[in-house]
Design a protein around this motif. Structure first.
Motif, short mmCIF file in Angstrom:
data_model
loop_
_atom_site.label_atom_id
_atom_site.label_comp_id
_atom_site.label_asym_id
_atom_site.label_seq_id
_atom_site.Cartn_x
_atom_site.Cartn_y
_atom_site.Cartn_z
N THR A 1 0.85 -1.20 0.00
CA THR A 1 0.00 0.00 0.00
C THR A 1 0.88 1.24 0.00
O THR A 1 2.02 1.21 0.46
CB THR A 1 -0.92 0.04 1.24
N VAL A 2 0.32 2.34 -0.51
CA VAL A 2 1.01 3.63 -0.50
C VAL A 2 0.01 4.70 -0.10
O VAL A 2 -1.08 4.79 -0.68
CB VAL A 2 1.61 3.98 -1.88
N GLU A 3 0.35 5.49 0.91
CA GLU A 3 -0.46 6.63 1.33
C GLU A 3 0.48 7.80 1.61
O GLU A 3 1.16 7.81 2.64
CB GLU A 3 -1.28 6.30 2.57
N GLY A 4 0.50 8.75 0.70
CA GLY A 4 1.43 9.86 0.85
C GLY A 4 2.86 9.37 0.79
O GLY A 4 3.25 8.68 -0.15
N ASN A 5 3.64 9.68 1.83
CA ASN A 5 5.02 9.20 1.85
C ASN A 5 5.18 7.97 2.74
O ASN A 5 6.28 7.61 3.14
CB ASN A 5 5.98 10.31 2.30
N ARG A 6 4.05 7.30 3.05
CA ARG A 6 4.09 6.06 3.80
C ARG A 6 3.71 4.88 2.90
O ARG A 6 2.86 5.01 2.02
CB ARG A 6 3.14 6.11 5.01
N PHE A 7 4.37 3.76 3.12
CA PHE A 7 4.09 2.57 2.34
C PHE A 7 4.27 1.34 3.23
O PHE A 7 4.96 1.40 4.25
CB PHE A 7 4.99 2.48 1.10
N SER A 8 3.66 0.23 2.82
CA SER A 8 3.76 -0.99 3.62
C SER A 8 4.28 -2.14 2.78
O SER A 8 4.12 -2.17 1.55
CB SER A 8 2.39 -1.37 4.21
N VAL A 9 4.92 -3.09 3.46
CA VAL A 9 5.35 -4.35 2.83
C VAL A 9 4.97 -5.49 3.77
O VAL A 9 4.87 -5.30 4.99
CB VAL A 9 6.87 -4.38 2.55
N HIS A 10 4.75 -6.66 3.19
CA HIS A 10 4.35 -7.82 3.98
C HIS A 10 5.42 -8.90 3.83
O HIS A 10 5.80 -9.26 2.72
CB HIS A 10 3.00 -8.36 3.50
N LEU A 11 5.92 -9.40 4.95
CA LEU A 11 6.99 -10.40 4.94
C LEU A 11 6.43 -11.76 5.32
O LEU A 11 5.82 -11.92 6.38
CB LEU A 11 8.11 -10.00 5.91
N ILE A 12 6.67 -12.73 4.44
CA ILE A 12 6.21 -14.10 4.65
C ILE A 12 7.23 -14.87 5.49
O ILE A 12 8.37 -14.40 5.67
CB ILE A 12 5.98 -14.81 3.31
#
Length: 203
Positions: A153-164
């Motif tokens: 996901t991306v919101e402004g200058n924030r983003f997420s990653v998911h680690l398996i």
């Protein structure tokens, strides 16, 4: 060049601070006989040159040198002995490209603003420097501490990653928590596309 697929978790065992930079000795499972002096090894997303190598006390090791410029744009200056370090050796012609093209040239630091543990998986939310956020896109690639990851996901200058689970076992990501900063390299394709657009606008 690298792929962002971590092949060893090394351990920092010795530091030598000098006027011109910092020498680091890293214990590794890599066979020193297969590492050439002058070779490039990516350490936490930073391409560093091997200056020495050897074996001792039942472990292999190699030395790399971080110059002042590297210390200024990364977290290397804060590293202490015992730290676990994501490692990847440089690509050879014919190697499988399992992640994405990574140069090992850090663009900036991203801060972890949230960590969500769900069973044996972790989602991290990062805050990127505003000047780098245009290069981060949903479903695109980023290299964080040398690990090739897909942006969720991306919101402004924030983003997420998911680690398996596999990624968590093969890297040092379980060591990180909210408030920590990591080395960020944006996708080279995004950088070149943005530069092309800029050049066309200027002309």
């Amino acid at each position: 060049m690298f792929t962002g697929i971590i092949t060893d978790i090394g351990t920092l065992i010795e530091i030598d601070d000098r006027n011109d930079g910092r020498r680091l000795r890293i214990a590794t499972k890599y066979d020193p006989e297969t590492i050439d002096l002058g070779a490039s090894v990516m350490c936490e997303g930073i391409c560093l040159t091997v200056t020495d190598k050897g074996s001792g006390e039942e472990r292999n090791w190699f030395d790399v040198f971080a110059a002042r410029e590297t210390l200024e744009v990364t977290e290397v200056g804060a590293w202490t002995p015992g730290r676990r370090i994501n490692l990847e050796r440089s690509l050879k012609v014919g190697d499988e490209l399992g992640g994405h093209i990574v140069s090992g040239h850090v663009d900036g630091l991203a801060k972890i603003v949230e960590r969500r543990d769900t069973g044996d998986q972790i989602t991290f939310v990062f805050e990127a420097p505003r000047e780098l956020s245009p290069f981060i896109a949903k479903k695109g690639s980023v290299a964080l501490n040398g690990t090739s990851l897909t942006v969720n996901t991306v919101e402004g200058n924030r983003f997420s990653v998911h680690l398996i689970p596999h990624t968590l076992q093969a890297t040092n990501w379980p060591d990180y928590d909210e408030g920590d900063t990591v080395n960020l390299e944006v996708d080279q394709m995004a950088r070149y596309a943005a530069r092309l657009i800029q050049a066309r606008q200027e002309s």
